[in-house]
Design a protein around this motif. Structure first.
Motif, PDB file in Angstrom:
ATOM      1  N   SER A 121       0.826  -1.211   0.000  1.00  0.00           N
ATOM      2  CA  SER A 121       0.000   0.000   0.000  1.00  0.00           C
ATOM      3  C   SER A 121       0.857   1.257   0.000  1.00  0.00           C
ATOM      4  O   SER A 121       0.533   2.245  -0.661  1.00  0.00           O
ATOM      5  N   LEU A 122       1.968   1.244   0.737  1.00  0.00           N
ATOM      6  CA  LEU A 122       2.864   2.404   0.735  1.00  0.00           C
ATOM      7  C   LEU A 122       3.439   2.641  -0.655  1.00  0.00           C
ATOM      8  O   LEU A 122       3.619   3.789  -1.080  1.00  0.00           O
ATOM      9  N   ALA A 123       3.723   1.556  -1.359  1.00  0.00           N
ATOM     10  CA  ALA A 123       4.234   1.698  -2.729  1.00  0.00           C
ATOM     11  C   ALA A 123       3.195   2.387  -3.612  1.00  0.00           C
ATOM     12  O   ALA A 123       3.539   3.215  -4.465  1.00  0.00           O
ATOM     13  N   GLU A 124       1.915   2.064  -3.403  1.00  0.00           N
ATOM     14  CA  GLU A 124       0.858   2.727  -4.172  1.00  0.00           C
ATOM     15  C   GLU A 124       0.748   4.201  -3.790  1.00  0.00           C
ATOM     16  O   GLU A 124       0.561   5.070  -4.643  1.00  0.00           O
ATOM     17  N   LEU A 125       0.864   4.488  -2.489  1.00  0.00           N
ATOM     18  CA  LEU A 125       0.728   5.874  -2.025  1.00  0.00           C
ATOM     19  C   LEU A 125       1.873   6.756  -2.507  1.00  0.00           C
ATOM     20  O   LEU A 125       1.734   7.979  -2.554  1.00  0.00           O
ATOM     21  N   ARG A 126       3.011   6.144  -2.838  1.00  0.00           N
ATOM     22  CA  ARG A 126       4.133   6.945  -3.332  1.00  0.00           C
ATOM     23  C   ARG A 126       3.954   7.344  -4.794  1.00  0.00           C
ATOM     24  O   ARG A 126       4.745   8.123  -5.324  1.00  0.00           O
ATOM     25  N   LYS A 127       2.919   6.823  -5.436  1.00  0.00           N
ATOM     26  CA  LYS A 127       2.639   7.221  -6.814  1.00  0.00           C
ATOM     27  C   LYS A 127       2.091   8.645  -6.847  1.00  0.00           C
ATOM     28  O   LYS A 127       1.604   9.166  -5.847  1.00  0.00           O
ATOM     29  N   SER A 128       2.148   9.265  -8.017  1.00  0.00           N
ATOM     30  CA  SER A 128       1.522  10.574  -8.181  1.00  0.00           C
ATOM     31  C   SER A 128       0.009  10.391  -8.145  1.00  0.00           C
ATOM     32  O   SER A 128      -0.499   9.287  -8.388  1.00  0.00           O
ATOM     33  N   PRO A 129      -0.766  11.458  -7.826  1.00  0.00           N
ATOM     34  CA  PRO A 129      -2.233  11.324  -7.801  1.00  0.00           C
ATOM     35  C   PRO A 129      -2.802  10.767  -9.105  1.00  0.00           C
ATOM     36  O   PRO A 129      -3.749   9.979  -9.086  1.00  0.00           O
ATOM     37  N   GLU A 130      -2.208  11.149 -10.252  1.00  0.00           N
ATOM     38  CA  GLU A 130      -2.714  10.655 -11.535  1.00  0.00           C
ATOM     39  C   GLU A 130      -2.478   9.152 -11.668  1.00  0.00           C
ATOM     40  O   GLU A 130      -3.355   8.399 -12.110  1.00  0.00           O
ATOM     41  N   GLU A 131      -1.270   8.702 -11.285  1.00  0.00           N
ATOM     42  CA  GLU A 131      -0.977   7.270 -11.355  1.00  0.00           C
ATOM     43  C   GLU A 131      -1.846   6.489 -10.377  1.00  0.00           C
ATOM     44  O   GLU A 131      -2.293   5.377 -10.678  1.00  0.00           O
ATOM     45  N   LEU A 132      -2.088   7.073  -9.212  1.00  0.00           N
ATOM     46  CA  LEU A 132      -2.912   6.401  -8.216  1.00  0.00           C
ATOM     47  C   LEU A 132      -4.342   6.244  -8.715  1.00  0.00           C
ATOM     48  O   LEU A 132      -4.954   5.181  -8.573  1.00  0.00           O
ATOM     49  N   LYS A 133      -4.881   7.298  -9.327  1.00  0.00           N
ATOM     50  CA  LYS A 133      -6.236   7.215  -9.883  1.00  0.00           C
ATOM     51  C   LYS A 133      -6.321   6.121 -10.942  1.00  0.00           C
ATOM     52  O   LYS A 133      -7.290   5.368 -11.009  1.00  0.00           O
ATOM     53  N   ALA A 134      -5.283   6.049 -11.791  1.00  0.00           N
ATOM     54  CA  ALA A 134      -5.297   5.077 -12.883  1.00  0.00           C
ATOM     55  C   ALA A 134      -5.257   3.642 -12.373  1.00  0.00           C
ATOM     56  O   ALA A 134      -5.735   2.721 -13.046  1.00  0.00           O
ATOM     57  N   SER A 135      -4.694   3.426 -11.180  1.00  0.00           N
ATOM     58  CA  SER A 135      -4.573   2.068 -10.650  1.00  0.00           C
ATOM     59  C   SER A 135      -5.822   1.602  -9.910  1.00  0.00           C
ATOM     60  O   SER A 135      -5.930   0.431  -9.562  1.00  0.00           O
ATOM     61  N   LEU A 136      -6.761   2.506  -9.665  1.00  0.00           N
ATOM     62  CA  LEU A 136      -7.967   2.161  -8.906  1.00  0.00           C
ATOM     63  C   LEU A 136      -9.066   1.643  -9.833  1.00  0.00           C
ATOM     64  O   LEU A 136      -9.085   1.969 -11.026  1.00  0.00           O
ATOM     65  N   PRO A 137     -10.002   0.835  -9.297  1.00  0.00           N
ATOM     66  CA  PRO A 137     -11.168   0.440 -10.103  1.00  0.00           C
ATOM     67  C   PRO A 137     -11.916   1.678 -10.594  1.00  0.00           C
ATOM     68  O   PRO A 137     -12.039   2.667  -9.868  1.00  0.00           O
ATOM     69  N   THR A 138     -12.408   1.637 -11.832  1.00  0.00           N
ATOM     70  CA  THR A 138     -13.030   2.820 -12.429  1.00  0.00           C
ATOM     71  C   THR A 138     -14.258   2.430 -13.234  1.00  0.00           C
ATOM     72  O   THR A 138     -14.399   1.277 -13.667  1.00  0.00           O
ATOM     73  N   VAL A 139     -15.154   3.402 -13.422  1.00  0.00           N
ATOM     74  CA  VAL A 139     -16.338   3.180 -14.255  1.00  0.00           C
ATOM     75  C   VAL A 139     -16.223   3.907 -15.587  1.00  0.00           C
ATOM     76  O   VAL A 139     -17.097   3.766 -16.442  1.00  0.00           O
ATOM     77  N   THR A 140     -15.161   4.687 -15.758  1.00  0.00           N
ATOM     78  CA  THR A 140     -15.070   5.508 -16.969  1.00  0.00           C
ATOM     79  C   THR A 140     -14.963   4.660 -18.233  1.00  0.00           C
ATOM     80  O   THR A 140     -15.423   5.070 -19.300  1.00  0.00           O
ATOM     81  N   ASP A 141     -14.344   3.464 -18.127  1.00  0.00           N
ATOM     82  CA  ASP A 141     -14.215   2.636 -19.324  1.00  0.00           C
ATOM     83  C   ASP A 141     -15.565   2.108 -19.799  1.00  0.00           C
ATOM     84  O   ASP A 141     -15.708   1.708 -20.958  1.00  0.00           O
ATOM     85  N   LEU A 142     -16.569   2.106 -18.907  1.00  0.00           N
ATOM     86  CA  LEU A 142     -17.892   1.617 -19.301  1.00  0.00           C
ATOM     87  C   LEU A 142     -18.598   2.573 -20.254  1.00  0.00           C
ATOM     88  O   LEU A 142     -19.576   2.205 -20.900  1.00  0.00           O
ATOM     89  N   GLN A 143     -18.118   3.823 -20.310  1.00  0.00           N
ATOM     90  CA  GLN A 143     -18.748   4.789 -21.203  1.00  0.00           C
ATOM     91  C   GLN A 143     -18.612   4.382 -22.670  1.00  0.00           C
ATOM     92  O   GLN A 143     -19.382   4.816 -23.514  1.00  0.00           O
ATOM     93  N   ALA A 144     -17.599   3.556 -22.958  1.00  0.00           N
ATOM     94  CA  ALA A 144     -17.381   3.130 -24.343  1.00  0.00           C
ATOM     95  C   ALA A 144     -18.231   1.919 -24.721  1.00  0.00           C
ATOM     96  O   ALA A 144     -18.201   1.478 -25.872  1.00  0.00           O
TER      97      ALA A 144
END
Length: 657
Positions: free
Chosen positions: A480-503
């Motif tokens: 988890s610390l390794a994930e937290l050391r990512k930039s906010p953009e990288e962290l967002k990209a690694s999380l589950p998302t619904v945006t891909d469902l728009q396609a």
């Protein structure tokens, strides 16, 4: 350095308004547009004026701050009912006294009132921040919160109300005051970091941000812009002195803590270079304070001077006698770390009960009706992911300052735990083997020892699951610390998302069909209303008495049937409209059934995302607790090892004897 007297903070004076506002134009608008009697709302208008008077005359404390926020919130609600900006029907004159010159400024624009009230909220926040003792963690945190809140108020005035304000509320001046409040909030963070005994490198980075803040403030003040024209010369000179003193002071702090870092790494020449720079910067601060004539600041500077001079002379002596390190001509640049940001408040929450809740604008009523009919937009739309929680941004910011220090501490403790556990297992094996090899004649004397050994083995076995659990927790924590050391953009990209469902083409078609059907429902409802209104209007316009008088010999029943026959076309359309409702309802059920799997998937994705976010935040919050538990494990196995060594000594003696 932690014992240094607190450095002084500065606040801003509030604006005043000696002229009340006239609300006759609001009453006229209420009667003409809402069709209601203005006298029916006398109590509401009186409550508004009383609230304004109380807010403007309130003391500069938490109670006064609450009144100002409440009045500001009520202004937002009032604007939704009355168009009160410049050139709008309800624009009314608002007058406020200028801060720097003896003049009253008047605007027929409610935004001027909002800007002045919001400025006063920021000013009171700055006063409350200065009043905090800042001698312990709670006082420092409270002061920091007040300063960040003040920064948001001034920033908001500069961004939103710049087109409707007086010179003393001009955007450039508001940005200067906002940054000054952010700088003082950062000073609170720096003070807290000192008291917490944080690493010197962290303190240096926090102080470097203060150097940047006050350097920028000095540039803003000295530029030939609006600020120089608005602020009187004496006030401008005072601000300039504050910025110069604090910039040089925090330059000395950057150098002082960088010198400590150099000492920790054995770079004694660099340490001397930093301490020399610290002395020079502090001398510049003392010189600037002679013009400022701030006695509280002078006390702090004198204390810090004694510390830095003592450190420099001691380091110079050590280098001459012991290290003989070469002193570099330049020192490396220190990267700054900004740990504060403007802190907003919610006007709707601060407003309290709506004073004009009985007065509902037509557009609001219509929008509410549409919302009621098309509630739960998640049924037919895929929205963007929710933003990352503030706690996660704070954790990422803290990690960016600390680097991998937290992980290193945990890894070191886990290595100590593993080593202690192995030592215990090894010693238990040696003891068991020793008892097996002991002569038969010593069996009786070894029996108490064997009982103790059995107890120790049982304790070690029972502790093993906890040891394994700690290792697993530490492994998850490291991930988890390794994930937290990512930039906010990288962290967002690694999380589950619904945006891909728009396609998803099928989802898009179903959503479009659902929206079309809902539009059809609205269209047919309007059609029914128009048909019914037309039928009623025509029937009411037919004067049955006049018809009977003009044609006394006409059969009344036939006459009425002929009159009703004129509406037959409209009645046919109305019946067709009603019959179509069944088909539309069936289509709605079908499209909702198609959307059901997608809705379930969207809900699952959002739940997974929320769970991941909570796990990351929990990881950051549980770090110190996990570290303490690992240390408890180390202490346990170390103590057990110590007892086993005593047993080993006893068993050896018994075997020999």
């Amino acid at each position: 350095m932690e014992g240094a007297p607190r450095i002084p903070m500065y606040s801003f004076q509030i604006k005043t308004s000696s002229l009340p506002i006239e609300i006759d134009v609001l009453k006229s608008y209420l009667e003409s547009e809402y069709g209601e009697s203005a006298s029916a709302y006398d109590s509401e208008f009186k409550a508004l004026l009383d609230l304004r008077k109380s807010a403007l005359e309130s003391p500069q404390d938490l109670g006064g701050l609450s009144l100002l926020k409440k009045y500001y919130g009520q202004l937002q609600l009032l604007k939704s009912r009355f168009p009160m900006e410049e050139c709008e029907p309800c624009a009314l004159p608002v007058s406020w006294d200028d801060l720097y010159i003896d003049d009253v400024v008047t605007h027929s624009d409610i935004r001027f009132e909002e800007a002045a009230v919001l400025y006063n909220i920021g000013s009171v926040e700055s006063v409350l921040g200065c009043k905090q003792a800042r001698t312990d963690a709670e006082g420092i945190k409270a002061a920091c919160t007040h300063f960040m809140s003040a920064a948001w108020c001034f920033q908001r005035v500069s961004e939103v109300f710049s087109g409707a304000v007086a010179p003393d509320l001009e955007s450039e001046l508001m940005r200067l005051k906002a940054q000054m409040m952010l700088a003082q909030a950062q000073e609170c963070v720096f003070r807290k970091s000192q008291l917490d005994g944080r690493k010197s490198g962290i303190n240096a980075r926090i102080a470097q941000q203060l150097v940047d803040f006050y350097g920028q403030l000095g540039s803003m003040l000295s530029s030939a812009g609006t600020v120089a024209k608005v602020i009187p010369g004496r006030t401008r000179k005072h601000y300039s002195g504050i910025f110069a003193v604090k910039r040089s002071f925090y330059e000395s702090q950057v150098a002082y803590y960088s010198a400590q870092t150099a000492e920790d790494t054995g770079e004694y020449g660099l340490r001397l270079a930093w301490l020399l720079k610290a002395r020079e910067s502090l001398q510049a601060a003392i010189a600037a304070n002679k013009d400022l004539k701030d006695s509280e600041m002078r006390e702090t500077l004198n204390f810090v001077q004694d510390v830095i001079v003592g450190k420099h002379e001691s380091a110079e002596k050590d280098n001459n006698l012991i290290y003989h390190a070469q002193i570099p001509q330049t020192v490396p640049e220190v990267q700054s770390a900004q740990l504060v940001k403007p802190l907003a408040f919610d006007p709707a929450e601060a407003a309290g009960p709506d004073l004009f809740k009985r007065l509902v604008p037509m557009k609001t009523s219509e929008a509410s009706s549409v919302y009621s009919e098309e509630a739960d937009p998640e049924f037919y739309s895929v929205s963007e992911d929710a933003p990352l929680p503030q706690a996660l941004y704070d954790a990422c910011a803290q990690l960016s300052v600390e680097g991998d220090a937290a992980q290193k501490r945990l890894t070191q403790r886990m290595q100590q735990l593993a080593s202690a556990a192995v030592d215990v297992d090894t010693l238990l094996g040696e003891l068991r083997q020793l008892t097996k090899d002991a002569p038969a004649e010593t069996a009786a004397s070894l029996r108490p020892f064997l009982d103790d050994l059995a107890k120790f083995e049982k304790v070690a076995r029972e502790a093993q699951p906890s040891n394994d659990s700690l290792r697993a927790s530490a492994s998850r924590h490291a991930e988890s610390l390794a994930e937290l050391r990512k930039s906010p953009e990288e962290l967002k990209a690694s999380l589950p998302t619904v945006t891909d469902l728009q396609a998803d083409e099928q989802l898009g078609q179903s959503v479009s069909e659902l929206k079309r059907l809902l539009g059809k429902v609205s269209e047919m409802r309007s059609q029914r209303a128009e048909l019914l209104a037309s039928i009623r209007s025509d029937l009411r316009s037919e004067d049955a008495t006049s018809l009977l008088l003009r044609q006394p010999n006409q059969d009344p029943v036939q006459m009425f049937e002929a009159t009703l026959a004129k509406q037959q076309d409209r009645l046919t359309y109305l019946n067709q409209n009603l019959a179509a409702q069944a088909n539309i309802l069936s289509a709605l059920i079908e499209v909702h059934a198609k959307l059901a799997p997608h809705r379930q998937l969207i809900a699952q994705r959002r739940a997974d995302r929320e769970a991941a976010l909570q796990r990351l935040v929990a990881t950051w919050n549980e770090g110190p607790v996990l570290l303490d538990k690992v240390q408890e494990g180390v202490d346990f196995f170390t103590g057990l090892h110590r007892k086993l060594k005593v047993c080993l000594s006893v068993s050896v003696c018994l075997s020999v004897c």
